[in-house]
Design an enzyme around this catalytic site. Structure first.
Site, PDB file in Angstrom:
ATOM      1  CG  ASP A 101      -0.483  -0.586   2.545  1.00  0.00           C
ATOM      2  OD1 ASP A 101       0.417   0.225   2.884  1.00  0.00           O
ATOM      3  OD2 ASP A 101      -1.045  -0.514   3.616  1.00  0.00           O
ATOM      4  CB  CYS A 318     -11.945 -28.040   6.231  1.00  0.00           C
ATOM      5  SG  CYS A 318     -10.175 -26.403   5.901  1.00  0.00           S
ATOM      6  CB  CYS A 320      -6.677 -26.636   6.350  1.00  0.00           C
ATOM      7  SG  CYS A 320      -7.595 -26.807   7.989  1.00  0.00           S
TER       8      CYS A 320
END
Lengths: 414, 414
Positions: A101, A318, A320
């Site tokens: 940014d 999931c 993960c």
């Protein structure tokens, strides 16, 4: 390929698929650190690290690009160390694309603001009170030193609420600052042998005429991509999506569209529907450290007693590392005892989940079934409230103070 | 194989190699969760987790066996949750061997001690002040519920300094407690289908005649292994090694020898030389979180300014994930910013290093070159001081208080 003769090129960008029932699309852009397929979510690596995780884990979560915070990195460890360390990629051992940014947002929200003039902003560090100056040119220099693949133009992110008069004045200055950003960027050479690109930021608060004006001005500057800033700062969520529906169709189709600071899974999906390609937010990482897990069935707040003896994983579907190995009861135990392993397992799951959601959205768009997929998602995922959790902390108060001061200085002699 | 008819067997143990110039040896013992080859270092997993790490990372570091703290796990999350979660192995997703201590050490050092009698000890939790009782029988019950592969007998770990009279009295009671531990252990059935074994603990403070007596008494009880407790508690280091040289040769050769709470790399190596097979210590994990890294050339204290721009890995010869990917400058940056990723990268390196050191020692013993290897190690590794960093914090003061109270109660009526 010699570093010294390399100049900024145009970012290679292609639209791969478009949804028939919405603005949703799948695109691809290329950087010297690899290709990014959108829509994509960018985890936030404030200090050159995505909190609690390693680059290897980000890889495992299919993270394609991360975001670094210019303000924080400029203050700590500082540019000398990052430059001598070979740039932020090498220093932090992240070999994929990275966006930084401009630093402006943190100067307004985190630092002790000094004087803001047409030229620049002075501020004191939130860490040690040391005084610094930021300007479009300085922001470009810093991001050039960091070596991000995508740099952001320097703007003022107006707060919510913001009166029309201030929004219009601020926008004009933001446009001048973005022009200066672009002009300075064009003079800079890549520091580390890889190309850098520059995105412009559309501002204009909640006023659709200002937003349209901003798109028009910035499009003429031919940035490599277009971000929408100044949303997700406290306005009603319906307002954001309403505005998005007027801004988004105006953005150049042959460039990436980035909605800054968004958001919750439901916001990301609705953003995709509105033609947004890129998102970033601290939500999955910050909330993980607060013991909140995101799943296809909504949020799990680990401190709740109902999980004491819940020996199922956070999300049965999931894949993960966390869900494959640990139960909610164990994660709750780790959380209640302040064990860092718990915070990283939570973070790993949340990042995996956000990237999984966005990857499924991408697949659905490609397969021509985005609307159906979106309906399915919202069938199981409860949208709990209509509040922005992020970006508003401490910020509004400081900004109001700043606006007042600024109003006074304008009345005084601007 | 039916859980209900399974009884405690004898631990399978074999000496694989012996050093000709010292007591150093390579041994192997078997548990239902796998084989352990010694000498071995056991990382400490106080709350059912080795702080900041995952089981997968412990695997990568060649960790063969970890230690869990009975006192902590009994208080949080408590036995009900661990039992319903299938025991500590399944609850914490650790599938390799695990040893639990008896809980006594933490009751003396961490809890608010109540009354100690021949029967039991009452204490108040250091967390919420709730009152509890620990005894040899209760410790066996708890460790049986946790489901560790190796349980420890309940003893009193005498502090340093400790007068002869108290040490002798305490030792007698410890022997009675260890006998009760063994008798109760023999009545218990394995909870989760895998066998459990029981180690005895040699006490006797710094008095070699008491130590010899302790070995004699405990050997007759035929434990599955023998630990040396009550060392590394603040006595001069030379004293510890002097004592070790008198105790170690007395221990049964056909059982594992475990030196509790030791230690620094140099202490471990000297312990191996004295015939010790097993070690545990919070040093590599705790110091990692304090920004201290262990390398073949000694310790690195990350906060030191000399590492600001040191872009080499902590140890050039180390193959851990941290050293393969990150510089001292980056790890220092993470440490100075309180980034958890830094603490876990430090911990990963330290555990990898401790396990690497002990694995090299093992190889050297097998190859018949332990003395030469030891000399090489100390050529590069600077031994910095002669202090115990661990086990003495807050402990001595409390123990003195306890000793005084106990003295008074003895004078009163015991």
């Amino acid at each position: 390929m010699q570093n010294s003769i390399k100049t900024h090129g145009r970012m290679k960008f292609a639209v791969l698929a478009k949804d028939s029932g919405s603005l949703a699309r799948v695109c691809r852009f290329e950087t010297d650190h690899g290709t990014v397929e959108t829509p994509i979510f960018m985890p936030v690596g404030t200090h050159g690290v995505v909190k609690t995780l390693t680059p290897a884990e980000l890889d495992d979560c299919q993270v394609q690009i991360i975001l670094g915070n210019t303000y924080h990195l400029y203050l700590r460890p500082g540019l000398e160390i990052i430059e001598k360390g070979g740039g932020l990629h090498r220093f932090s051992s992240w070999n994929k694309p990275m966006l930084t940014d401009s630093g402006g947002f943190q100067v307004f929200s985190l630092a002790h603001l000094g004087k803001m003039t047409e030229d620049d902003i002075t501020f004191r560090s939130h860490i040690d009170g040391s005084q610094h100056t930021l300007s479009p040119e300085i922001s470009m220099e810093i991001q050039n030193s960091l070596g991000s693949d995508i740099m952001m133009a320097f703007d003022e992110c107006t707060p919510y609420p913001c009166d029309y008069e201030y929004a219009a004045k601020s926008l004009e200055r933001t446009h001048r600052w973005e022009l200066r950003s672009k002009e300075h960027f064009d003079k800079l050479k890549p520091h580390y042998g890889h190309q850098q690109f520059l995105f412009g930021i559309v501002q204009g608060s909640i006023y659709s005429d200002l937003r349209a004006k901003s798109v028009e001005v910035l499009t003429n500057l031919e940035f490599d991509g277009y971000a929408i800033g100044g949303l997700a700062v406290g306005e009603p969520k319906a307002k954001m999506f309403e505005l998005l529906s007027t801004i988004s169709p105006l953005l150049p189709e042959n460039k990436p569209h980035y909605l800054m600071g968004v958001g919750k899974p439901e916001d990301i999906i609705q953003g995709i529907e509105q033609g947004i390609d890129m998102f970033d937010c601290v939500l999955p990482t910050r909330n993980a450290r607060n013991g909140t897990l995101y799943t296809w069935n909504g949020r799990i707040v680990l401190k709740q007693a109902q999980y004491r003896m819940d020996f199922a994983p956070p999300d049965e579907s999931c894949n993960c590392y966390t869900c494959r190995n640990f139960s909610k009861a164990y994660l709750r135990h780790l959380y209640m005892n302040g064990e860092m392993t718990g915070l990283r397992l939570n973070t790993l799951h949340n990042i995996h989940f956000f990237l999984e959601v966005i990857s499924k959205a991408r697949e659905a768009i490609k397969a021509g079934g985005f609307s159906q997929w979106e309906k399915e998602f919202f069938k199981y995922y409860p949208v709990e409230d209509d509040h922005w959790e992020i970006n508003t902390v401490h910020r509004e108060e400081r900004r109001r103070k700043h606006l007042n001061e600024n109003d006074q200085s304008r009345q005084g002699g601007n």
